[in-house]
Write a protein that holds these residues in place. Structure first.
Motif, mmCIF file in Angstrom:
data_model
loop_
_atom_site.group_PDB
_atom_site.id
_atom_site.type_symbol
_atom_site.label_atom_id
_atom_site.label_comp_id
_atom_site.label_asym_id
_atom_site.label_seq_id
_atom_site.Cartn_x
_atom_site.Cartn_y
_atom_site.Cartn_z
ATOM 1 N N LEU A 162 0.823 -1.206 0.000
ATOM 2 C CA LEU A 162 0.000 0.000 0.000
ATOM 3 C C LEU A 162 0.859 1.260 0.000
ATOM 4 C CD1 LEU A 162 -2.802 -1.023 2.516
ATOM 5 C CD2 LEU A 162 -2.939 -0.945 0.035
ATOM 6 N N THR A 163 1.933 1.245 0.768
ATOM 7 C CA THR A 163 2.817 2.407 0.845
ATOM 8 C C THR A 163 3.486 2.685 -0.496
ATOM 9 O OG1 THR A 163 3.243 1.930 3.181
ATOM 10 C CG2 THR A 163 4.775 3.411 2.048
ATOM 11 N N LEU A 164 3.995 1.632 -1.134
ATOM 12 C CA LEU A 164 4.636 1.814 -2.437
ATOM 13 C C LEU A 164 3.639 2.274 -3.490
ATOM 14 C CD1 LEU A 164 7.052 -1.259 -2.545
ATOM 15 C CD2 LEU A 164 7.625 1.126 -2.114
ATOM 16 N N SER A 165 2.418 1.768 -3.410
ATOM 17 C CA SER A 165 1.391 2.199 -4.367
ATOM 18 C C SER A 165 1.095 3.683 -4.205
ATOM 19 C CB SER A 165 0.114 1.380 -4.173
ATOM 20 O OG SER A 165 0.351 0.010 -4.417
ATOM 21 N N LEU A 166 1.003 4.135 -2.969
ATOM 22 C CA LEU A 166 0.770 5.555 -2.725
ATOM 23 C C LEU A 166 1.961 6.398 -3.166
ATOM 24 C CD1 LEU A 166 -0.995 5.483 0.756
ATOM 25 C CD2 LEU A 166 -2.006 5.981 -1.467
ATOM 26 N N LEU A 167 3.164 5.871 -2.988
ATOM 27 C CA LEU A 167 4.357 6.586 -3.434
ATOM 28 C C LEU A 167 4.348 6.774 -4.947
ATOM 29 C CD1 LEU A 167 7.050 7.844 -2.601
ATOM 30 C CD2 LEU A 167 8.108 5.598 -2.857
ATOM 31 N N LEU A 168 3.857 5.772 -5.660
ATOM 32 C CA LEU A 168 3.742 5.897 -7.115
ATOM 33 C C LEU A 168 2.687 6.919 -7.511
ATOM 34 C CD1 LEU A 168 3.909 2.278 -8.598
ATOM 35 C CD2 LEU A 168 5.458 4.168 -9.070
ATOM 36 N N ILE A 169 1.650 7.009 -6.697
ATOM 37 C CA ILE A 169 0.557 7.916 -7.021
ATOM 38 C C ILE A 169 0.995 9.379 -6.911
ATOM 39 C CG2 ILE A 169 -1.679 8.746 -6.172
ATOM 40 C CD1 ILE A 169 -1.901 6.258 -7.805
ATOM 41 N N LEU A 170 1.959 9.680 -6.039
ATOM 42 C CA LEU A 170 2.346 11.073 -5.791
ATOM 43 C C LEU A 170 2.802 11.798 -7.052
ATOM 44 C CD1 LEU A 170 4.152 10.774 -2.326
ATOM 45 C CD2 LEU A 170 1.854 11.611 -2.815
ATOM 46 N N PRO A 171 3.828 11.308 -7.778
ATOM 47 C CA PRO A 171 4.230 12.039 -8.990
ATOM 48 C C PRO A 171 3.149 12.029 -10.064
ATOM 49 C CG PRO A 171 5.403 9.952 -8.839
ATOM 50 C CD PRO A 171 4.694 10.139 -7.542
ATOM 51 N N MET A 172 2.323 10.979 -10.100
ATOM 52 C CA MET A 172 1.252 10.956 -11.094
ATOM 53 C C MET A 172 0.200 12.009 -10.774
ATOM 54 S SD MET A 172 -0.998 7.738 -12.437
ATOM 55 C CE MET A 172 -1.997 7.756 -10.947
ATOM 56 N N ALA A 173 -0.093 12.188 -9.484
ATOM 57 C CA ALA A 173 -1.026 13.248 -9.098
ATOM 58 C C ALA A 173 -0.472 14.620 -9.464
ATOM 59 C CB ALA A 173 -1.305 13.172 -7.593
ATOM 60 N N VAL A 174 0.833 14.790 -9.277
ATOM 61 C CA VAL A 174 1.476 16.050 -9.666
ATOM 62 C C VAL A 174 1.357 16.253 -11.174
ATOM 63 C CG1 VAL A 174 3.687 17.238 -9.788
ATOM 64 C CG2 VAL A 174 3.042 16.039 -7.700
ATOM 65 N N LEU A 175 1.582 15.188 -11.943
ATOM 66 C CA LEU A 175 1.473 15.267 -13.403
ATOM 67 C C LEU A 175 0.057 15.644 -13.823
ATOM 68 C CD1 LEU A 175 2.508 14.790 -16.295
ATOM 69 C CD2 LEU A 175 2.001 12.359 -15.973
#
Length: 681
Positions: free
Chosen positions: A283-296
């Motif tokens: 779950l933590t790694l999935s959220l970490l991936l979401i961060l730059p995508m949310a920025v994009l």
């Protein structure tokens, strides 16, 4: 940049978003509420419907029942089965008044007793679930009956039944609970998270840009001490935070809903997935991936919505972007798709596939670093784009009269420009793609010659019609100037290198996305018919004609229209992407886009469209000659059209040197200055 002002604007924009209760409810809370409501409703309806189907009597017709005297005992084992009359049985099955029919041939019983084989026909309606259920039930009973007959025959022969079953297969699933559950949860989780993150950026981006224009509050913000960049960063942080919060809340809601759903599915699901086995690390790694995508997503949505005049137009502009996100997000649902270092560099696709791997407990650190790096770079580019949009007064303060627009004429009173607007150029590309897609299949029946002529006519006539109807000077709009003599030689040198370089990219694409056999067969058929023509005719059709028609569109109208607005680099990249889309070939998309970029550089640095036409014709002509004369070229395996072989390292080095050297020579000839002059003339 002053962090204090950025923080102030961020707090202000965040408060504005949170005050809009209706948008906040629709964007954040409604999806979270809908998950459990929809799941509970679907589970309850499914259980009720299954119970009804189990209780419902299945109607079966038996044809040739007289040929099977012992059938009654067999049918008695089927509970809830009614044998009905045979009148109009085929029509009744199609209309749903009957579930299935069994047909026993004449002499069936005697054939079985004699030790020979026979055949039983079953008829059902595959479009109806109850008919499928009847088929499965009857087939299981018939299989059991058949096994009993086989056992009786072997007993009469005093033979062991193991003669027909020399060994048994015992399968044991070694996947862990996390892997079993992650396989199905990861497929849908990545897709849903990407869409929810995009939705979380969608509405705040429109509200904080186009919405402020419509409310008239943007002017007040612009006269504040904050610079344009600080305003953008503050708004951007607010949009990105809302997008991230939306993704996190949806992730939590989906997790709780999934756990509840498993507990409601009964013992079978509990046995298959005994616990909610997704680890906190996943779950933590999935959220970490979401961060730059949310920025994009936040930066892209802001950049696009900034150009809108009002909230409604902002929604219209962003809806296609939201739609475009859906396709790469669905990659995790495709069977057999696995993350590779190459796919890890593809935005959205990388997040979708990596979340699936994380859910199964597979932590691919290299692919994750690649995905974080590429997504972060794209996010930075998108943020620069949004900032650039805010610095342009023509974008921030577009007037209502700009709505009246036609791609076929320029309105009176507007300053005359040497080329159409970027919006006109991109609209033409969209029309071309649709025309080639829908008419491409129709032209195949006209043979290779007819197909090429019609497709190239479509590519050529639409931009020429726009230029003529718009009253543009076609020569200036397409940069049809004669370049300096050295530009021709530099183009030839660069194009030899570019051709070899794209061969390497094609081999790479063939490894990542192997060419389907149907595609290879279609190409072979195409070239077989093309090779029946004279070599000169083949070159004119495959090299000369596309070199002229496609360049007039891509490096003429599209590139020249984009240059004033997006600059050299932006115009070349966008026109190259449009060039790749025009070819409608996913398996060769990367080499086609790269080729389009090289052709764009040649067109800009030479100051003329003619060297790009020559380069395009060279690329197609060399490919045609390679397949036309296999005895000469195919002893070099890396030149084969369907090759998976990479270029030898020394050939690849030569290709890079030729490409770089040719482009450097082209720039030094003074072509770029000629291009600038042509733009101003």
């Amino acid at each position: 940049m002053r962090a204090r002002l950025v923080r102030t604007i961020f707090h202000k924009e965040l408060r504005d978003v949170l005050r809009d209760r209706r948008t906040l409810f629709i964007m954040v809370f409604l999806p979270i509420i809908l998950y459990p409501l929809l799941l509970v409703g679907i589970i309850q309806i499914t259980v009720l419907q299954l119970a009804r189907m189990e209780k419902k009597e299945i109607r079966v017709v038996v044809l040739g029942r007289d040929h099977v005297p012992h059938l009654g005992a067999v049918l008695d084992t089927l509970k809830g089965v009614a044998v009905v009359d045979t009148a109009n049985w085929q029509l009744r099955i199609r209309e749903g008044d009957l579930e299935a029919a069994l047909d026993f041939p004449v002499g069936f019983e005697e054939t079985i007793q004699a030790g020979r084989g026979s055949q039983v026909s079953m008829y059902f309606n595959g479009s109806r679930e109850l008919s499928e259920l009847a088929r499965n039930r009857v087939e299981r009973v018939l299989e059991s009956w058949k096994d009993g007959i086989v056992a009786a025959r072997l007993s009469d022969l005093t033979a062991d039944t193991s003669l027909l079953r020399p060994f048994t297969i015992q399968s044991e699933n070694l996947a862990t609970a996390e892997q079993r559950q992650g396989d199905w949860l990861g497929r849908i989780l990545g897709y849903m998270l990407i869409l929810m993150t995009m939705m979380g950026a969608f509405y705040p981006a429109v509200d904080l840009t186009a919405g402020e224009k419509e409310r008239g509050t943007l002017e007040t913000l612009l006269v504040s001490p904050a610079s344009r960049g600080e305003i953008v960063y503050g708004k951007f942080l607010a949009v990105a935070l809302i997008a991230i919060l939306t993704a996190v809340l949806n992730l939590v809601s989906m997790g709780v809903t999934a756990a509840f759903g498993l507990s409601q599915l009964g013992s079978a699901a509990a046995e298959a997935m005994p616990r909610f086995a997704i680890s906190p690390v996943s779950l933590t790694l999935s959220l970490l991936l979401i961060l730059p995508m949310a920025v994009l997503f936040a930066a892209v949505c802001m950049a696009i919505a900034t150009g809108a005049r009002n909230y409604k137009e902002g929604q219209s502009l962003l809806t296609p972007v939201y739609t475009l996100v859906i396709l790469p997000a669905m990659v995790s649902l495709i069977p057999g798709m696995e993350i590779t270092p190459v796919l890890a560099a593809v935005p959205i696709v990388n997040v979708s596939l990596l979340i699936k791997e994380f859910m199964m407990g597979n932590y691919l650190w290299l692919e994750m670093l690649i995905a974080l790096g590429t997504t972060s770079i794209l996010a930075a580019v998108a943020l620069w784009w949004a900032t650039d949009q805010f610095r342009q007064e023509s974008v921030l303060f577009r007037h209502a009269e700009d709505v009246k627009w036609s791609p076929f004429r320029r309105r009176a009173g507007l300053p005359r420009t040497p080329q159409p607007t970027p919006a006109t150029a991109l609209l033409i590309v969209a029309v071309e793609v649709l025309a080639l897609f829908y008419l491409g299949g129709l032209t195949q029946k006209w043979g290779v010659t007819g197909s090429i002529l019609v497709n190239q006519a479509i590519v050529l006539l639409i931009p020429l019609a726009v230029l003529q109807r718009g009253g543009y000077n076609i020569r200036r709009a397409l940069a049809m100037n004669l370049p300096r003599p050295a530009a021709w030689l530099a183009t030839v040198v660069a194009m030899f290198g570019a051709w070899l370089f794209t061969i390497q990219l094609s081999a790479l694409m063939n490894v990542v996305l192997p060419f389907p056999s149907e595609l290879i067969e279609r190409f072979e058929k195409f070239f077989t018919e093309l090779n029946q023509l004279a070599p000169v005719a083949g070159l004119l059709l495959l090299a000369g004609l596309p070199g002229i028609c496609e360049e007039i569109l891509a490096r003429g109208l599209v590139l020249r229209s984009l240059l004033p607005r997006f600059g050299t680099a932006g115009a070349i990249v966008i026109s190259a992407l449009a060039f790749g889309a025009l070819h409608l070939d996913l398996y060769r998309l990367l080499p086609t886009v790269v080729l389009g970029g090289v052709l764009g550089i040649i067109a800009v640095w030479s100051g003329s469209i003619f060297p790009a036409m020559l380069a395009h014709a060279m690329n197609n002509g060399l490919a045609y000659l390679v397949q036309r004369y296999p005895d000469v070229f195919m002893n070099l395996p890396w030149l084969a059209p369907d090759s998976q072989n990479y270029l030898p390292w020394h050939i690849f080095l030569i290709a890079v040197l030729l490409l770089a050297g040719g482009l450097y020579w082209l720039k030094k000839t003074g072509g770029a200055g000629a291009a600038s002059g042509s733009e101003k003339s």
